[in-house]
Design a protein around this motif. Structure first.
Motif, PDB file in Angstrom:
ATOM      1  N   PHE A  69      15.698   6.161  -4.070  1.00  0.00           N
ATOM      2  CA  PHE A  69      15.227   7.245  -3.209  1.00  0.00           C
ATOM      3  C   PHE A  69      15.114   8.550  -3.988  1.00  0.00           C
ATOM      4  CE2 PHE A  69      15.909  10.794  -0.313  1.00  0.00           C
ATOM      5  CZ  PHE A  69      14.865  10.580   0.578  1.00  0.00           C
ATOM      6  N   SER A  70      16.140   8.885  -4.755  1.00  0.00           N
ATOM      7  CA  SER A  70      16.130  10.177  -5.447  1.00  0.00           C
ATOM      8  C   SER A  70      15.116  10.242  -6.580  1.00  0.00           C
ATOM      9  CB  SER A  70      17.524  10.507  -5.973  1.00  0.00           C
ATOM     10  OG  SER A  70      17.889   9.611  -6.996  1.00  0.00           O
ATOM     11  N   ILE A  71      14.878   9.131  -7.263  1.00  0.00           N
ATOM     12  CA  ILE A  71      13.965   9.140  -8.410  1.00  0.00           C
ATOM     13  C   ILE A  71      12.524   8.819  -8.016  1.00  0.00           C
ATOM     14  CG2 ILE A  71      13.449   8.072 -10.643  1.00  0.00           C
ATOM     15  CD1 ILE A  71      15.924   9.908 -10.625  1.00  0.00           C
ATOM     16  N   TRP A  72      12.313   7.829  -7.160  1.00  0.00           N
ATOM     17  CA  TRP A  72      10.964   7.328  -6.898  1.00  0.00           C
ATOM     18  C   TRP A  72      10.391   7.730  -5.546  1.00  0.00           C
ATOM     19  CZ3 TRP A  72       8.428   5.803 -10.930  1.00  0.00           C
ATOM     20  CH2 TRP A  72       9.137   5.340 -12.024  1.00  0.00           C
ATOM     21  N   ILE A  73      11.195   7.778  -4.514  1.00  0.00           N
ATOM     22  CA  ILE A  73      10.662   8.050  -3.177  1.00  0.00           C
ATOM     23  C   ILE A  73      10.590   9.550  -2.906  1.00  0.00           C
ATOM     24  CG2 ILE A  73      10.982   7.664  -0.696  1.00  0.00           C
ATOM     25  CD1 ILE A  73      10.356   5.088  -2.219  1.00  0.00           C
ATOM     26  N   ASN A  74      11.625  10.281  -3.243  1.00  0.00           N
ATOM     27  CA  ASN A  74      11.738  11.687  -2.865  1.00  0.00           C
ATOM     28  C   ASN A  74      11.223  12.653  -3.930  1.00  0.00           C
ATOM     29  OD1 ASN A  74      12.485  13.611  -0.958  1.00  0.00           O
ATOM     30  ND2 ASN A  74      14.468  13.927  -1.897  1.00  0.00           N
ATOM     31  N   CYS A 108       0.311   6.575  -7.373  1.00  0.00           N
ATOM     32  CA  CYS A 108       0.334   6.364  -8.816  1.00  0.00           C
ATOM     33  C   CYS A 108       1.048   5.061  -9.185  1.00  0.00           C
ATOM     34  CB  CYS A 108       1.008   7.546  -9.486  1.00  0.00           C
ATOM     35  SG  CYS A 108       1.130   7.423 -11.265  1.00  0.00           S
ATOM     36  N   TRP A 109       2.167   4.749  -8.523  1.00  0.00           N
ATOM     37  CA  TRP A 109       2.913   3.555  -8.916  1.00  0.00           C
ATOM     38  C   TRP A 109       2.736   2.377  -7.984  1.00  0.00           C
ATOM     39  CZ3 TRP A 109       7.115   2.220  -5.745  1.00  0.00           C
ATOM     40  CH2 TRP A 109       7.689   3.234  -4.993  1.00  0.00           C
ATOM     41  N   SER A 110       1.943   2.522  -6.920  1.00  0.00           N
ATOM     42  CA  SER A 110       1.599   1.385  -6.077  1.00  0.00           C
ATOM     43  C   SER A 110       0.501   0.587  -6.779  1.00  0.00           C
ATOM     44  CB  SER A 110       1.091   1.862  -4.720  1.00  0.00           C
ATOM     45  OG  SER A 110       0.607   0.772  -3.973  1.00  0.00           O
ATOM     46  N   ILE A 111       0.693  -0.705  -6.879  1.00  0.00           N
ATOM     47  CA  ILE A 111      -0.304  -1.558  -7.537  1.00  0.00           C
ATOM     48  C   ILE A 111      -1.040  -2.440  -6.542  1.00  0.00           C
ATOM     49  CG2 ILE A 111       0.843  -1.530  -9.776  1.00  0.00           C
ATOM     50  CD1 ILE A 111       1.920  -4.355  -9.088  1.00  0.00           C
ATOM     51  N   PHE A 112      -0.965  -2.082  -5.275  1.00  0.00           N
ATOM     52  CA  PHE A 112      -1.634  -2.843  -4.223  1.00  0.00           C
ATOM     53  C   PHE A 112      -3.135  -2.876  -4.478  1.00  0.00           C
ATOM     54  CE2 PHE A 112      -3.630  -3.057  -0.001  1.00  0.00           C
ATOM     55  CZ  PHE A 112      -3.123  -4.280   0.412  1.00  0.00           C
ATOM     56  N   MET A 113      -3.680  -4.078  -4.517  1.00  0.00           N
ATOM     57  CA  MET A 113      -5.121  -4.317  -4.701  1.00  0.00           C
ATOM     58  C   MET A 113      -5.658  -3.799  -6.034  1.00  0.00           C
ATOM     59  SD  MET A 113      -6.024  -6.057  -2.046  1.00  0.00           S
ATOM     60  CE  MET A 113      -7.799  -6.006  -2.012  1.00  0.00           C
ATOM     61  N   LYS A 114      -4.817  -3.687  -7.031  1.00  0.00           N
ATOM     62  CA  LYS A 114      -5.266  -3.272  -8.360  1.00  0.00           C
ATOM     63  C   LYS A 114      -5.456  -4.511  -9.223  1.00  0.00           C
ATOM     64  CE  LYS A 114      -4.238   1.316  -8.029  1.00  0.00           C
ATOM     65  NZ  LYS A 114      -3.297   2.284  -8.442  1.00  0.00           N
ATOM     66  N   GLY A 115      -6.385  -4.440 -10.120  1.00  0.00           N
ATOM     67  CA  GLY A 115      -6.662  -5.554 -11.005  1.00  0.00           C
ATOM     68  C   GLY A 115      -5.577  -5.725 -12.060  1.00  0.00           C
ATOM     69  N   PRO A 163       0.851  -1.190   0.000  1.00  0.00           N
ATOM     70  CA  PRO A 163       0.000   0.000   0.000  1.00  0.00           C
ATOM     71  C   PRO A 163       0.890   1.244   0.000  1.00  0.00           C
ATOM     72  CG  PRO A 163      -0.683  -1.537   1.713  1.00  0.00           C
ATOM     73  CD  PRO A 163       0.601  -2.053   1.153  1.00  0.00           C
ATOM     74  N   ALA A 164       0.464   2.287  -0.659  1.00  0.00           N
ATOM     75  CA  ALA A 164       1.285   3.489  -0.833  1.00  0.00           C
ATOM     76  C   ALA A 164       1.764   4.065   0.492  1.00  0.00           C
ATOM     77  CB  ALA A 164       0.501   4.541  -1.612  1.00  0.00           C
ATOM     78  N   MET A 193       8.902   1.136   4.655  1.00  0.00           N
ATOM     79  CA  MET A 193       9.543  -0.108   4.243  1.00  0.00           C
ATOM     80  C   MET A 193      10.835   0.172   3.488  1.00  0.00           C
ATOM     81  SD  MET A 193       9.677  -3.306   4.479  1.00  0.00           S
ATOM     82  CE  MET A 193       8.126  -3.610   5.276  1.00  0.00           C
ATOM     83  N   PHE A 194      10.847   1.217   2.676  1.00  0.00           N
ATOM     84  CA  PHE A 194      12.077   1.595   1.988  1.00  0.00           C
ATOM     85  C   PHE A 194      13.165   1.931   3.008  1.00  0.00           C
ATOM     86  CE2 PHE A 194      15.046   4.625   0.260  1.00  0.00           C
ATOM     87  CZ  PHE A 194      15.460   3.975  -0.880  1.00  0.00           C
ATOM     88  N   ASP A 195      12.818   2.708   4.031  1.00  0.00           N
ATOM     89  CA  ASP A 195      13.793   3.054   5.073  1.00  0.00           C
ATOM     90  C   ASP A 195      14.315   1.815   5.778  1.00  0.00           C
ATOM     91  OD1 ASP A 195      13.543   5.733   4.489  1.00  0.00           O
ATOM     92  OD2 ASP A 195      12.082   6.109   6.088  1.00  0.00           O
ATOM     93  N   GLU A 196      13.428   0.879   6.053  1.00  0.00           N
ATOM     94  CA  GLU A 196      13.838  -0.360   6.715  1.00  0.00           C
ATOM     95  C   GLU A 196      14.788  -1.166   5.827  1.00  0.00           C
ATOM     96  OE1 GLU A 196      11.732  -4.282   8.631  1.00  0.00           O
ATOM     97  OE2 GLU A 196      10.653  -2.371   8.680  1.00  0.00           O
ATOM     98  N   LEU A 197      14.482  -1.265   4.549  1.00  0.00           N
ATOM     99  CA  LEU A 197      15.368  -1.970   3.628  1.00  0.00           C
ATOM    100  C   LEU A 197      16.714  -1.255   3.499  1.00  0.00           C
ATOM    101  CD1 LEU A 197      12.879  -2.828   0.761  1.00  0.00           C
ATOM    102  CD2 LEU A 197      13.962  -4.449   2.320  1.00  0.00           C
TER     103      LEU A 197
END
Length: 63
Positions: free
Chosen positions: A35-40, A48-55, A7-8, A14-18
């Motif tokens: 981090f620089s391209i996708w997280i920050n 937009c890029w989370s696919i959690f629970m998407k068909g 989930p977004a 989770m990124f920080d934990e990894l």
């Protein structure tokens, strides 16, 4: 990484934990890039890029 399957609202923590578990230069470089391209960045929201629970959006579920 499988972050888009979360989930977004869980992605940043989770990124920080990894990132804490990374222990070599190559992995640190990848994590810095993600981090620089996708997280920050505000270009694409995590919703937009989370696919959690998407068909499935393709005829071939293996893609």
């Amino acid at each position: 990484m499988a972050l888009p399957f979360l989930p977004a609202e869980h992605i940043p923590s989770m990124f920080d934990e990894l990132d804490e578990h990374g222990d070599n230069d190559r992995l640190d470089a990848v994590m810095a890039y993600v981090f620089s391209i996708w997280i920050n960045r505000s270009v694409f929201s995590m919703e937009c890029w989370s696919i959690f629970m998407k068909g499935v959006r393709t005829k071939n579920e293996c893609e």
